[in-house]
Write an enzyme that holds these catalytic residues in place. Structure first.
Site, mmCIF file in Angstrom:
data_model
loop_
_atom_site.group_PDB
_atom_site.id
_atom_site.type_symbol
_atom_site.label_atom_id
_atom_site.label_comp_id
_atom_site.label_asym_id
_atom_site.label_seq_id
_atom_site.Cartn_x
_atom_site.Cartn_y
_atom_site.Cartn_z
ATOM 1 N N LYS A 115 0.857 -1.207 0.000
ATOM 2 C CA LYS A 115 0.000 0.000 0.000
ATOM 3 C C LYS A 115 0.880 1.240 0.000
ATOM 4 C CE LYS A 115 -1.765 1.639 4.053
ATOM 5 N NZ LYS A 115 -1.452 3.035 4.322
ATOM 6 N N ASN A 116 1.908 1.239 0.837
ATOM 7 C CA ASN A 116 2.702 2.464 1.027
ATOM 8 C C ASN A 116 3.711 2.705 -0.080
ATOM 9 O OD1 ASN A 116 1.171 2.866 3.250
ATOM 10 N ND2 ASN A 116 2.734 2.281 4.737
ATOM 11 N N CYS A 150 -5.008 12.403 12.961
ATOM 12 C CA CYS A 150 -5.803 11.176 12.866
ATOM 13 C C CYS A 150 -5.618 10.490 14.210
ATOM 14 C CB CYS A 150 -5.321 10.318 11.708
ATOM 15 S SG CYS A 150 -3.721 9.633 11.989
ATOM 16 N N ARG A 198 0.285 14.525 13.273
ATOM 17 C CA ARG A 198 0.778 14.303 11.900
ATOM 18 C C ARG A 198 0.845 15.613 11.101
ATOM 19 N NH1 ARG A 198 -1.454 8.719 9.607
ATOM 20 N NH2 ARG A 198 0.574 8.724 8.580
ATOM 21 N N ASP A 251 4.472 0.412 12.224
ATOM 22 C CA ASP A 251 3.252 -0.207 11.669
ATOM 23 C C ASP A 251 3.087 -1.658 12.095
ATOM 24 O OD1 ASP A 251 3.375 1.564 8.471
ATOM 25 O OD2 ASP A 251 2.818 2.170 10.500
ATOM 26 N N ARG A 304 -8.610 -0.543 4.443
ATOM 27 C CA ARG A 304 -7.678 0.468 3.918
ATOM 28 C C ARG A 304 -6.335 -0.161 3.596
ATOM 29 N NH1 ARG A 304 -6.870 5.697 7.278
ATOM 30 N NH2 ARG A 304 -5.470 5.866 5.524
HETATM 31 C C1 EPZ Z 1 4.167 6.835 6.352
HETATM 32 O O1 EPZ Z 1 3.373 7.867 6.901
HETATM 33 C C2 EPZ Z 1 3.245 5.630 6.243
HETATM 34 N N1 EPZ Z 1 2.122 5.955 5.353
HETATM 35 C C3 EPZ Z 1 2.728 5.253 7.632
HETATM 36 O O2 EPZ Z 1 1.956 4.075 7.491
HETATM 37 C C4 EPZ Z 1 3.913 4.932 8.532
HETATM 38 O O3 EPZ Z 1 3.450 4.649 9.818
HETATM 39 C C5 EPZ Z 1 4.857 6.146 8.569
HETATM 40 O O4 EPZ Z 1 5.263 6.481 7.217
HETATM 41 C C6 EPZ Z 1 6.112 5.867 9.375
HETATM 42 O O5 EPZ Z 1 6.792 4.779 8.841
HETATM 43 C C7 EPZ Z 1 2.318 5.902 4.020
HETATM 44 O O6 EPZ Z 1 3.397 5.607 3.534
HETATM 45 C C8 EPZ Z 1 1.121 6.224 3.177
HETATM 46 P P1 EPZ Z 1 6.183 10.236 8.495
HETATM 47 P P2 EPZ Z 1 3.952 9.391 6.935
HETATM 48 O O7 EPZ Z 1 6.043 11.496 7.713
HETATM 49 O O8 EPZ Z 1 4.707 9.659 5.687
HETATM 50 C C9 EPZ Z 1 6.164 13.364 12.027
HETATM 51 C C10 EPZ Z 1 0.091 2.740 7.699
HETATM 52 O O9 EPZ Z 1 -0.394 2.169 8.664
HETATM 53 N N2 EPZ Z 1 6.155 14.379 10.955
HETATM 54 O O10 EPZ Z 1 7.435 9.417 8.364
HETATM 55 O O11 EPZ Z 1 2.832 10.279 7.294
HETATM 56 C C11 EPZ Z 1 4.812 12.645 12.107
HETATM 57 O O12 EPZ Z 1 3.899 13.394 12.893
HETATM 58 C C12 EPZ Z 1 0.558 4.165 7.808
HETATM 59 O O13 EPZ Z 1 0.253 2.231 6.569
HETATM 60 C C13 EPZ Z 1 6.318 15.719 11.289
HETATM 61 O O14 EPZ Z 1 6.461 16.070 12.456
HETATM 62 O O15 EPZ Z 1 4.967 9.264 8.160
HETATM 63 C C14 EPZ Z 1 5.170 11.335 12.743
HETATM 64 O O16 EPZ Z 1 5.218 11.482 14.144
HETATM 65 C C15 EPZ Z 1 0.273 4.732 9.175
HETATM 66 N N3 EPZ Z 1 6.277 16.655 10.294
HETATM 67 C C16 EPZ Z 1 6.590 11.056 12.207
HETATM 68 O O17 EPZ Z 1 7.083 12.317 11.707
HETATM 69 C C17 EPZ Z 1 6.096 16.310 8.971
HETATM 70 O O18 EPZ Z 1 6.092 17.220 8.101
HETATM 71 C C18 EPZ Z 1 6.622 10.036 11.074
HETATM 72 O O19 EPZ Z 1 5.852 10.560 10.033
HETATM 73 C C19 EPZ Z 1 5.936 14.942 8.651
HETATM 74 C C20 EPZ Z 1 5.971 13.995 9.671
#
Ligand code: EPZ
Length: 418
Positions: free
Chosen positions: A22-23, A117, A122, A306, A399
């Site tokens: 998915k990701n 969420c 996020r 995850d 999802r």
């Molecule tokens: C991706 O989300 C995945 N989703 C998530 O999977 C996964 O949990 C996550 O990466 C971490 O591995 C997809 O790929 C579609 P991040 P993403 O930006 O990109 C903070 C699932 O279950 N952050 O690496 O949103 C954020 O709040 C989903 O498949 C900021 O502070 O993750 C979080 O605490 C859930 N500012 C941390 O970084 C930003 O601008 C990791 O977020 C962006 C992120």
């Protein structure tokens, strides 16, 4: 509302195919906005997040068709829209990946702030700071972020305060058509980043270093169509291996890349699970009582956040043994704890850490899914529990888990929708 009913206590046994990631699928679908040429993408999982992305791309103006596990995109006949409405972005946070392509190709995009969420606030500050560094002007009003660039995004040095997966993907999706080179330092190194880079390079981009913390993207003037098969879903694979462990069964996963689950395999072997692998299969078999392994979630190649909920369920059923889980990626990813306690789990939350005292058994219970991976944990708990479990709000599961009931039935689980 549909629910899932599980009569637990059955050992899982058999083999299943792992679906496409998915990701990895989502950013690759957004990459199709970077060209009007035809693209063919295979090994696409059938998930609501994929359907939502297809609907979104159609709304933007992309001519995109899904047949089975293949998606084809065609030259678009009408002008592209540059807006991502709130009800879409709220439904799926990955919608923010529309920013990179629209900004680099059409120089403007207006997107609703994704909002939080269940697993955390996020924010998207890392994404926005990067676009500003590349020359974009950003204004925020009534819940929308308006981003535009007068001429062309310019390649630059970008150093991430945190290796955000989405921000790494968004910068790659914008830098490919920027003027000059972009270097991302402290980039995310997940396999999905490499898969996206492989697609962008097939389209005519020049990206080196994807999968490492330093990625160099040479801006080009035009990108063309591509054919690509999405990598297997490492999170789905981890979930099924844990399902075999928790039901004391045995499972063969096919169409999987073991190297993407290295830490999970190593941790489960340390627990005492018997695991062997070939280039694209993993065989796991419960052969003796397992011992706990403490985990701390980290960015790749560390233990994936995850899989944290699924791991917790396994630790809960190691009778008389204590374990610790630390969640370092999201600030509120213990929503499944209260639901697991309904099965009889003995878990104490202390900030970003939980302490688990293993119990002898779970008793089936009515429970509710809060987020995608917590939902997977509740299914695992139901499979292991004695008696009947009824799980509601299962739309979260659709999802991210392709044919979940079908695959579990194939492995001998007594599971059905009601
Ligand atoms: C991706 O989300 C995945 N989703 C998530 O999977 C996964 O949990 C996550 O990466 C971490 O591995 C997809 O790929 C579609 P991040 P993403 O930006 O990109 C903070 C699932 O279950 N952050 O690496 O949103 C954020 O709040 C989903 O498949 C900021 O502070 O993750 C979080 O605490 C859930 N500012 C941390 O970084 C930003 O601008 C990791 O977020 C962006 C992120």
């Amino acid at each position: 509302m549909e629910k899932i009913l599980i009569n637990g206590g059955k050992k899982l046994k058999g083999k299943i195919n792992i679906s496409g990631s998915k990701n990895s699928t989502l950013p690759i679908l957004f990459a199709t906005l970077l060209t009007d040429d035809q693209a063919t993408i295979t090994n696409i999982p059938s998930l609501t997040d994929v359907d939502t992305t297809i609907m979104f791309l159609n709304f933007i103006g992309k001519n995109i068709i899904k047949r089975g596990n293949t998606i084809k995109t065609y030259p678009s006949v009408n002008k592209y829209k540059h807006i991502a409405p709130y009800d879409l972005v709220r439904k799926m946070r990955a919608s923010i990946l529309v920013m990179g392509p629209l900004l680099s190709r059409f120089r403007k995009v207006c997107i609703s702030l994704p909002g939080g969420c269940t697993i955390g606030a996020r924010p998207i500050d890392i994404h926005l700071n990067a676009f500003q560094k590349m020359g974009a002007k950003i204004t925020t009003e009534n819940g929308y972020v308006k981003t535009f660039v007068r001429n062309r995004l310019k390649g630059t040095m970008i150093n991430f305060k945190f290796p955000s997966v989405g921000a790494t993907e968004n910068v790659m999706l914008s830098a490919v058509l920027a003027n000059g080179d972009t270097i991302i330092s402290n980039a995310a190194t997940e396999p999905e980043i490499e898969d996206l880079a492989n697609v962008l390079n097939k389209m005519g981009s020049k990206i080196i270093g994807a999968g490492t913390k330093k990625i160099i993207i040479k801006g080009v003037n035009k990108l063309h169509g591509f054919d690509h098969a999405v990598i297997p879903d490492r999170i789905e694979a981890a979930t099924y291996i844990i399902a075999a462990a928790i039901t004391k069964g045995e499972i063969t996963l096919q169409k999987v890349l073991p190297q993407h689950l290295r830490i999970i395999i190593d941790k489960l072997k340390k627990c005492g699970l018997y695991i062997t692998e070939t280039e694209n299969t993993i065989f796991a078999k419960w052969i003796k009582e397992l011992n706990p392994q403490n985990i701390k979630t980290e960015v790749y190649p560390g233990f994936p956040t995850d899989v944290q909920a699924q791991w917790m369920v396994l630790m809960c059923l190691l009778k008389g043994k204590t374990s610790i889980i630390e969640e370092n990626i999201f600030e509120n990813r213990f929503m499944h704890v209260a639901e697991l306690q309904r099965f009889g789990a003995d878990i104490i939350i202390n900030g970003k850490t939980v302490k688990i005292n293993g119990v002898e058994k779970f008793s089936g219970a009515p429970v509710m899914v809060s987020d995608l991976r917590a939902g997977a944990a509740l299914v695992l708990a139901g499979l292991a529990a004695e008696g009947q479990t009824i799980i509601s709000r299962i739309y979260h599961l659709k999802r991210g888990y392709d044919m979940l009931e079908k695959k579990l039935k194939q492995l001998g689980a007594d599971i059905r929708k009601i």
